[in-house]
Design an enzyme around this catalytic site. Structure first.
Site, PDB file in Angstrom:
ATOM      1  N   TRP A 280       1.774  14.375  -3.447  1.00  0.00           N
ATOM      2  CA  TRP A 280       1.426  13.268  -4.338  1.00  0.00           C
ATOM      3  C   TRP A 280       1.233  13.750  -5.774  1.00  0.00           C
ATOM      4  O   TRP A 280       0.618  13.085  -6.573  1.00  0.00           O
ATOM      5  CB  TRP A 280       0.137  12.586  -3.840  1.00  0.00           C
ATOM      6  CG  TRP A 280       0.358  11.694  -2.663  1.00  0.00           C
ATOM      7  CD1 TRP A 280       0.590  10.349  -2.699  1.00  0.00           C
ATOM      8  CD2 TRP A 280       0.390  12.045  -1.279  1.00  0.00           C
ATOM      9  NE1 TRP A 280       0.774   9.857  -1.432  1.00  0.00           N
ATOM     10  CE2 TRP A 280       0.655  10.866  -0.537  1.00  0.00           C
ATOM     11  CE3 TRP A 280       0.229  13.243  -0.579  1.00  0.00           C
ATOM     12  CZ2 TRP A 280       0.750  10.856   0.852  1.00  0.00           C
ATOM     13  CZ3 TRP A 280       0.333  13.223   0.800  1.00  0.00           C
ATOM     14  CH2 TRP A 280       0.585  12.046   1.500  1.00  0.00           C
ATOM     15  N   CYS A 315       3.453   7.744   1.754  1.00  0.00           N
ATOM     16  CA  CYS A 315       3.080   6.881   2.877  1.00  0.00           C
ATOM     17  C   CYS A 315       4.247   6.085   3.464  1.00  0.00           C
ATOM     18  O   CYS A 315       4.369   5.969   4.677  1.00  0.00           O
ATOM     19  CB  CYS A 315       1.918   5.963   2.499  1.00  0.00           C
ATOM     20  SG  CYS A 315       2.353   4.628   1.381  1.00  0.00           S
ATOM     21  N   HIS A 374      -0.711   0.740   0.630  1.00  0.00           N
ATOM     22  CA  HIS A 374      -0.592   1.822   1.598  1.00  0.00           C
ATOM     23  C   HIS A 374       0.172   1.286   2.802  1.00  0.00           C
ATOM     24  O   HIS A 374      -0.079   0.174   3.260  1.00  0.00           O
ATOM     25  CB  HIS A 374      -1.971   2.331   2.008  1.00  0.00           C
ATOM     26  CG  HIS A 374      -1.913   3.425   3.043  1.00  0.00           C
ATOM     27  ND1 HIS A 374      -1.058   4.495   2.938  1.00  0.00           N
ATOM     28  CD2 HIS A 374      -2.582   3.605   4.226  1.00  0.00           C
ATOM     29  CE1 HIS A 374      -1.197   5.285   3.994  1.00  0.00           C
ATOM     30  NE2 HIS A 374      -2.115   4.763   4.789  1.00  0.00           N
ATOM     31  N   ASP A 397      -1.267   5.428  12.004  1.00  0.00           N
ATOM     32  CA  ASP A 397      -0.963   5.864  10.637  1.00  0.00           C
ATOM     33  C   ASP A 397      -0.696   7.365  10.648  1.00  0.00           C
ATOM     34  O   ASP A 397      -1.534   8.148  11.081  1.00  0.00           O
ATOM     35  CB  ASP A 397      -2.166   5.543   9.731  1.00  0.00           C
ATOM     36  CG  ASP A 397      -1.846   5.725   8.255  1.00  0.00           C
ATOM     37  OD1 ASP A 397      -0.782   6.298   7.933  1.00  0.00           O
ATOM     38  OD2 ASP A 397      -2.666   5.306   7.416  1.00  0.00           O
ATOM     39  N   TYR A 561       0.301   5.922  -7.083  1.00  0.00           N
ATOM     40  CA  TYR A 561       0.086   4.658  -6.362  1.00  0.00           C
ATOM     41  C   TYR A 561      -1.146   4.747  -5.471  1.00  0.00           C
ATOM     42  O   TYR A 561      -1.652   3.763  -4.971  1.00  0.00           O
ATOM     43  CB  TYR A 561       1.329   4.268  -5.561  1.00  0.00           C
ATOM     44  CG  TYR A 561       1.499   4.989  -4.247  1.00  0.00           C
ATOM     45  CD1 TYR A 561       1.071   4.413  -3.052  1.00  0.00           C
ATOM     46  CD2 TYR A 561       2.078   6.256  -4.179  1.00  0.00           C
ATOM     47  CE1 TYR A 561       1.220   5.072  -1.843  1.00  0.00           C
ATOM     48  CE2 TYR A 561       2.220   6.922  -2.978  1.00  0.00           C
ATOM     49  CZ  TYR A 561       1.792   6.324  -1.820  1.00  0.00           C
ATOM     50  OH  TYR A 561       1.934   6.981  -0.622  1.00  0.00           O
TER      51      TYR A 561
END
Length: 732
Positions: A280, A315, A374, A397, A561
């Site tokens: 990220w 994600c 997300h 997830d 984000y």
């Protein structure tokens, strides 16, 4: 017996773990019960000469089991449902004196009680829920069998044998990779834990190999197509390899709860050498930027061939790959997007935003983050481990966020349990509950060490939860499956239930919470195009008969984000006077030059406005994000759109910026039309257009989609797609 040769499992039977589908031991072709008398020739007894599995795409086995789309030459069937095989013998089969059975074996140390060795008896009538084989046709030297598998059978690749009984022992066919049989979960079978009763839902959540993933901002929702490619060559084997890599015991691979939990850990590489490395930080020098991927196929095949994690994912990439894994194995699955998703670091079910006394955000104290959006997955299954009513969609997830039982994974958590606040049920329900239900709490950290709660926003988090519509590319709002409407009696009850289970702590500063101010503040961010100026308009409404003076501060930040700020590109203070019962606006112009230099790939800008009413010392705070509009990749085709015919695909991109784009990669994908491809352009000058042509031969008919993406050093998240209707070959 020496010390060193003692079995490792002191006092227990030493059977090594059976945790690899790929590992195998040969079963003996002859198992004699004792010495054989002289002159006896085993070849005089019934012998198998060949086995036919009816495994072509058009055969009933694959059509009836909905496995005809898999690009795989072996037989693929779904558990709990009958399929047909034919065995040819060296002479006619006589059921009165000949005895044989079919055997299925998986892994290295097959055991009947573990479900890794399955002897299938010949029976007069098949019984639902049990393995069995019924003779449906006898012709000359051939026997056709209808085989029924158990709806709880292990999911994986089985080796198949035919064993014939003789007075002196067993004769067994040799190991033949051609007869290897894949057994998958079966959403069409009522006794299967993943049974889904709606045909349209099964078409979408199991058989659709192209999806739509939603991203962007709740006020500016964007979408992109994703090629799941669960039927592509090599993908099924890769999904089995992922479970092998996790050293998942074969006996647990028939349980969708265990399979989805292992999958959520293995799709990220955080602690187990899984499929994807997350990044990220906007630096992707050693891999592919997350925004460049067009689907899961490239990622999974690279993982299997290199035996190393693939770089890089975020994600929606984790969710896309995990969706492929689940659908490929037969578990109904979908990707969902939660707008304003809370990442609650301290598990108190609130997002604490600490302010300085002058209204600025205190980044040292503020540890929680709110993601613009997300993505995670939902998988459909029964939950016999939970009370009745908590089966159905389960949140899973694979993005590595928090540790769960020592590994980075999340779920399966019952969506129904989350909605009702029953966060005591496994797995990871409190974390998912926090993602959709946290309160946003603005707290002033005073110089004397005290904390004052300025405002509580209970509607910001989990603003909108969406997934793809069934049978269409549109958006379906599923927020009400996760939470009741704000302010409803049921919503308060769910919150109190979560409180009761200790998932949410009451505000420890509630004693000093401020009374509501007489002045309302809001602001709007104009829709903005990348590389252009735009305006932020702040409005104040004075609801009282008093005169007020206001000191306000606007901060503009380039953000990931995930809600983490990279750099402040704008800060502006302004003062204004408010007349009694009046309304006033302030406009701030954001120039392209202020944000373009440090822009991140998602082109996400975050604005934070705080205002102090000088007469009352009340602080007003609001935050909003905007996602800049980015240019698209154009895809065109010419030539006949027919299976097996040449079709020319042109991918085109025009650089809209005032700077030259460096190191440009364009990616092209389209399941059933082309394997994933990519091409590099060293640079694209301002306003210049590049074109790339590829000749494709579609091999799947029906509605298909071409997907393209563009990535470069300074501009990413550029997509394009084209819907196609591929015709079948004429049978002339």
């Amino acid at each position: 017996m020496s010390e060193t040769s003692r079995p490792a499992f002191g006092g227990r039977r030493a059977v090594p773990p059976n945790n690899s589908n790929a590992a195998e031991d040969e079963l003996p072709t002859v198992e004699l019960q004792g010495p054989m008398p002289r002159g006896v020739n085993l070849q005089d007894y019934l012998n198998v000469t060949s086995v036919h599995l009816f495994k072509e795409r058009w055969d009933t086995n694959k059509v009836d089991h909905h496995t005809d789309k898999y690009d795989n030459n072996n037989l693929i069937v779904r558990r709990g449902q009958t399929f047909y095989i034919q065995i040819d013998f060296n002479r006619s089969y006589d059921p009165r004196r000949d005895l044989f059975r079919v055997e299925y074996v998986i892994g290295r140390y097959p055991q009947e009680n573990k479900g890794t060795y399955i002897p299938v008896p010949i029976v007069s009538e098949l019984q639902s829920g049990k393995w069995g084989a019924k003779v449906v046709m006898r012709e000359d030297r051939s026997v056709r069998l209808s085989i029924q598998s158990s709806p709880e059978c292990i999911v994986g690749k089985f080796r198949m044998y035919v064993a014939v009984w003789t007075p002196y022992g067993i004769l067994r066919t040799r190991r033949n990779p051609e007869t290897d049989t894949y057994i998958l979960f079966n959403p069409w079978c009522e006794e299967d834990a993943v049974y889904l009763d709606d045909e349209k839902e099964r078409e979408e959540y199991v058989l659709n190999d192209i999806g739509v993933i939603f991203y962007g901002d709740v006020s500016d929702i964007k979408n992109r197509s994703w090629s799941y490619g669960q039927f592509e060559d090599g993908i099924l084997d890769t999904c089995l390899y992922v479970m092998d890599k996790a050293q998942m015991d074969l006996s647990g691979r028939g349980n969708p709860i265990k399979v989805s939990r292992v999958g959520s850990a293995m799709v990220n590489a955080k602690d187990d050498e899984g499929v994807l490395v997350g990044s990220w930080d906007n630096i992707y020098a050693y891999g592919v930027p997350p925004s460049a991927w067009t689907g899961s196929v490239d990622i999974l095949l690279e993982y299997k061939s290199s035996e190393n994690p693939v770089r890089y994912g975020q994600c929606w990439v984790f969710a896309g790959v995990f969706n492929t894994f689940l659908r490929c194995l037969g578990i109904p699955a979908r990707v969902v997007t939660n707008y304003f998703s809370a990442h609650d670091n301290d598990a108190n079910l609130q997002m604490d935003i600490f302010l300085e006394e002058d209204g600025n955000v205190n980044s040292k104290l503020t540890k929680d983050s709110v993601w613009n959006y997300h993505c995670w997955n939902e998988a459909w299954m029964t939950r016999p481990d939970l009370p009745v009513g908590f089966g159905g969609w389960q949140a899973v997830d694979s993005t590595p966020q928090e540790n769960s039982d020592g590994m980075y994974r999340c779920g399966p958590a019952s969506v129904q349990a989350i909605k009702h606040g029953h966060v005591c049920f496994q797995f990871d329900a409190p974390f998912v509950y926090a993602e959709v239900n946290s309160d946003l709490v603005y707290i002033t950290a005073k110089k004397d060490g005290t904390h004052v709660v300025e405002a509580v926003d209970s509607t910001h988090i989990g603003k909108l939860i969406v997934t793809k519509q069934i049978g269409e590319d549109g958006m379906k709002d599923i927020t009400d499956t996760y939470k009741f409407q704000e302010g409803q009696e049921e919503e308060r009850l769910a919150l109190e239930t979560a409180l009761m289970y200790g998932a949410k702590k009451p505000l420890n500063t509630e004693g000093v919470i401020k009374s509501r101010s007489n002045v309302d503040m809001d602001f709007e961010v104009e829709k903005a195009v990348l590389g252009k100026d735009f305006k932020v308009t702040i409005t104040f409404q004075n609801n009282s008969p008093n005169h007020y003076t206001i000191s306000a501060y606007l901060s503009g930040n380039i953000t990931f984000y995930t809600g983490v700020s990279k750099a402040e590109f704008k800060n502006e203070t302004f003062n204004m006077k408010l007349e009694p019962l009046s309304f006033k606006k302030e406009e701030v112009v954001i120039r392209a030059g202020e944000y373009m230099g440090q822009l991140l790939e998602q082109a996400s800008l975050h604005f934070f406005v705080t205002a102090r009413i000088n007469e009352t010392n009340d602080v007003l705070a609001k935050q909003k994000s905007t996602v800049l509009t980015i240019p698209k990749v154009i895809i065109k085709v010419r030539g006949a759109q027919i299976v097996g015919s040449d079709m020319v695909v042109t991918v085109e991109f025009t650089n809209p910026l005032k700077e030259t784009l460096q190191n440009v990669w364009i990616y092209l994908d389209g399941p059933g039309i082309t394997r994933p491809k990519r091409k590099m352009f060293r640079e694209i000058p301002p306003n210049a257009t590049v074109q790339w042509e590829e000749v494709c031969q579609p091999w799947v008919s029906g509605p298909r989609k071409l997907i393209a993406s563009m990535t470069s050093d300074s501009l990413r998240h550029v997509y394009g797609e084209l819907d196609l209707q591929i015709q079948r070959q004429s049978s002339m």
